[in-house]
Scaffold this motif. Structure first.
Motif, PDB file in Angstrom:
ATOM      1  N   UNK A   1       0.817  -1.210   0.000  1.00 41.09           N
ATOM      2  CA  UNK A   1       0.000   0.000   0.000  1.00 41.09           C
ATOM      3  C   UNK A   1       0.846   1.253   0.000  1.00 41.09           C
ATOM      4  N   UNK A   2       1.904   1.258   0.821  1.00 38.44           N
ATOM      5  CA  UNK A   2       2.823   2.389   0.842  1.00 38.44           C
ATOM      6  C   UNK A   2       3.464   2.562  -0.530  1.00 38.44           C
ATOM      7  N   UNK A   3       3.909   1.460  -1.129  1.00 44.14           N
ATOM      8  CA  UNK A   3       4.552   1.523  -2.440  1.00 44.14           C
ATOM      9  C   UNK A   3       3.585   2.043  -3.504  1.00 44.14           C
ATOM     10  N   UNK A   4       2.332   1.621  -3.423  1.00 44.41           N
ATOM     11  CA  UNK A   4       1.342   2.081  -4.389  1.00 44.41           C
ATOM     12  C   UNK A   4       1.136   3.582  -4.273  1.00 44.41           C
ATOM     13  N   UNK A   5       1.007   4.066  -3.040  1.00 46.64           N
ATOM     14  CA  UNK A   5       0.814   5.502  -2.839  1.00 46.64           C
ATOM     15  C   UNK A   5       2.018   6.295  -3.332  1.00 46.64           C
ATOM     16  N   UNK A   6       3.211   5.709  -3.194  1.00 48.04           N
ATOM     17  CA  UNK A   6       4.433   6.383  -3.611  1.00 48.04           C
ATOM     18  C   UNK A   6       4.732   6.210  -5.095  1.00 48.04           C
ATOM     19  N   UNK A   7       4.017   5.303  -5.753  1.00 46.99           N
ATOM     20  CA  UNK A   7       4.327   5.028  -7.153  1.00 46.99           C
ATOM     21  C   UNK A   7       4.149   6.271  -8.016  1.00 46.99           C
ATOM     22  N   UNK A   8       3.154   7.078  -7.704  1.00 43.49           N
ATOM     23  CA  UNK A   8       2.960   8.311  -8.463  1.00 43.49           C
ATOM     24  C   UNK A   8       4.143   9.248  -8.317  1.00 43.49           C
ATOM     25  N   UNK A   9       4.715   9.292  -7.101  1.00 41.59           N
ATOM     26  CA  UNK A   9       5.882  10.145  -6.851  1.00 41.59           C
ATOM     27  C   UNK A   9       7.075   9.703  -7.686  1.00 41.59           C
ATOM     28  N   UNK A  10       7.314   8.392  -7.735  1.00 46.63           N
ATOM     29  CA  UNK A  10       8.469   7.910  -8.492  1.00 46.63           C
ATOM     30  C   UNK A  10       8.252   8.046  -9.999  1.00 46.63           C
ATOM     31  N   UNK A  11       7.032   7.762 -10.461  1.00 46.94           N
ATOM     32  CA  UNK A  11       6.741   7.903 -11.892  1.00 46.94           C
ATOM     33  C   UNK A  11       6.827   9.369 -12.314  1.00 46.94           C
ATOM     34  N   UNK A  12       6.520  10.275 -11.392  1.00 41.01           N
ATOM     35  CA  UNK A  12       6.630  11.705 -11.702  1.00 41.01           C
ATOM     36  C   UNK A  12       8.047  12.073 -12.089  1.00 41.01           C
ATOM     37  N   UNK A  13       9.031  11.404 -11.488  1.00 43.76           N
ATOM     38  CA  UNK A  13      10.421  11.698 -11.820  1.00 43.76           C
ATOM     39  C   UNK A  13      10.798  11.212 -13.214  1.00 43.76           C
TER      40      UNK A  13
END
Length: 420
Positions: free
Chosen positions: A143-155
């Motif tokens: 769940x944490x990784x999913x929420x953060x996936x947008x942050x990493x894809x933004x880069x």
């Protein structure tokens, strides 16, 4: 939580889209900083170096907003429904980013960036918890990784596109475009996020009581120091590309995208691995992160090595983010929202720490690869603090036994209980 597969997917996409907007607004600022300085800083044409340094306060203001906002918003929203909190935070993001693109002076833009950062930590905190709830029991790391996936894809996508838009149409349009992303997120959140009741028994006092736990402060220190190693290098990537590897300026965007791709892969692997064993993930990812930084310091002048090692630095550091956040959430006990948000405040402390110390070693004349050696020291110190935290959880066992148990996995029921 009973949701149809289609609605579950839409809800998870919505939470990730919000993270994508946050990642774009935070890191695209670095790409459009010269344009912002030229427009808002008086005397920029006479002294560009001073103007850029002055405009850098925009980045600092955002980092400070995250640090201040994470505990404040989390304690204020302790009783609130997670769905309602997401909606309110996305509204705040929309308004503040629109304001960032419309403010007429540097001082007002600085204020707008500070305000835009206040919901940052709380959003990732509540998005992580809500995603874990949507995904089901035992999926906190995922769940944490999913929420953060947008942050990493933004880069990988958002930051290069945001920088390009600022260069093509003016820096203000970058923030306007981010505001549109958040407006779309708001519509999707209202349509697809499940209704989750709040907890009327929670209070700010009970939330803040979590800070009495020294183990929580120890994990916060792990995040602050460990991620400082990443930002010591990331903050000066442009100079390393052009001044050390002697590549054209066009290669800067490709290097940042490579780091972002590594972060995306690392985030996925870290989320999966942390659900298996937080201890084992820490034991593998921290050394990998440290070694990648050391090799970068040695080989960063070679273009191929520069890109390969940038990928691994992004992957190893990002694998630690869901792992450390999941551990902080568990250490915070009942104050899980505060714990989840605090990790992002610590992450931004690491941002400021790494950038400041990295700049200091460059200014001292040690060269543009010197921040990577600083990163090695910070990552190693973060690993030592993490080992200390694991040893405390192991109780009376020896430190050596703690390390062995971390690598090999739980061997007794007692160890399994404290697998944090």
């Amino acid at each position: 939580m009973q949701l149809t597969p289609a609605r579950r997917l839409a809800a998870l996409f919505t939470l990730a889209l919000g993270g994508f907007g946050i990642g774009t607004t935070e890191f695209a600022t670095m790409g459009i900083l010269p344009l912002t300085a030229a427009d808002l800083v008086p005397g920029f044409a006479d002294d560009p170096a001073r103007g850029i340094a002055h405009a850098g306060w925009i980045i600092t203001a955002y980092a400070l907003g995250v640090v201040v906002g994470a505990p404040l918003v989390s304690t204020w929203a302790a009783r609130m429904s997670q769905r309602t909190l997401v909606l309110l935070l996305v509204v705040a993001f929309t308004v503040a980013n629109l304001a960032s693109g419309l403010m007429p002076t540097f001082e007002l833009t600085l204020l707008a960036r500070f305000v835009a950062a206040i919901p940052h930590g709380a959003y990732f905190g509540v998005a992580s918890l809500l995603a874990a709830r949507i995904m089901g029991p035992g999926r906190q790391g995922a769940g944490v990784a999913l929420a953060l996936s947008g942050l990493t894809i933004a880069n990988v996508i958002g930051v290069p596109l945001g920088t390009w838009l600022g260069q093509a149409a003016g820096w203000r349009w970058t923030y306007v475009a981010v505001a549109v992303i958040f407006a779309v997120t708001l519509v999707l959140a209202a349509a697809f996020l499940p209704r989750v009741p709040g907890d009327p028994t929670r209070s700010a006092k009970r939330e803040l009581a979590a800070f009495r736990n020294p183990r929580l402060w120890l994990m916060i220190a792990v995040a602050c120091v460990g991620f400082g190693g990443f930002f010591a290098v990331y903050s000066y990537a442009a100079e390393i590309v052009t001044r050390v590897a002697l590549l054209p300026e066009s290669a800067i965007a490709w290097l940042l995208a490579t780091v972002g791709l590594g972060m995306t892969v690392g985030n996925i692997v870290g989320g999966w691995a942390s659900d298996k064993s937080l201890r084992r993930t820490i034991m593998i990812a921290f050394p990998a992160f440290t070694v990648s930084l050391a090799l970068f310091a040695l080989l960063g002048a070679i273009p191929v090595a520069l890109f390969v090692l940038a990928f691994f630095i992004g992957a190893a550091s990002s694998a630690l983010i869901p792992t450390i956040q999941a551990r902080i959430i568990r250490t915070a006990g009942e104050a899980e929202l505060l714990g989840a948000a605090t990790n992002h405040a610590a992450f931004n402390v690491g941002n400021a720490l790494g950038a400041a110390l990295g700049g200091a070693v460059i200014a001292a004349g040690f060269g543009y690869l010197a921040p990577a050696w600083l990163g090695v020291a910070l990552a190693a110190l973060g690993f030592v603090l993490a080992l200390w935290s694991l040893h405390i959880d192991r109780g009376p066992d020896t430190a050596a036994h703690s390390v062995i148990a971390t690598v090999l996995g739980p061997t007794t029921a007692g160890i399994e209980v404290i697998d944090r």
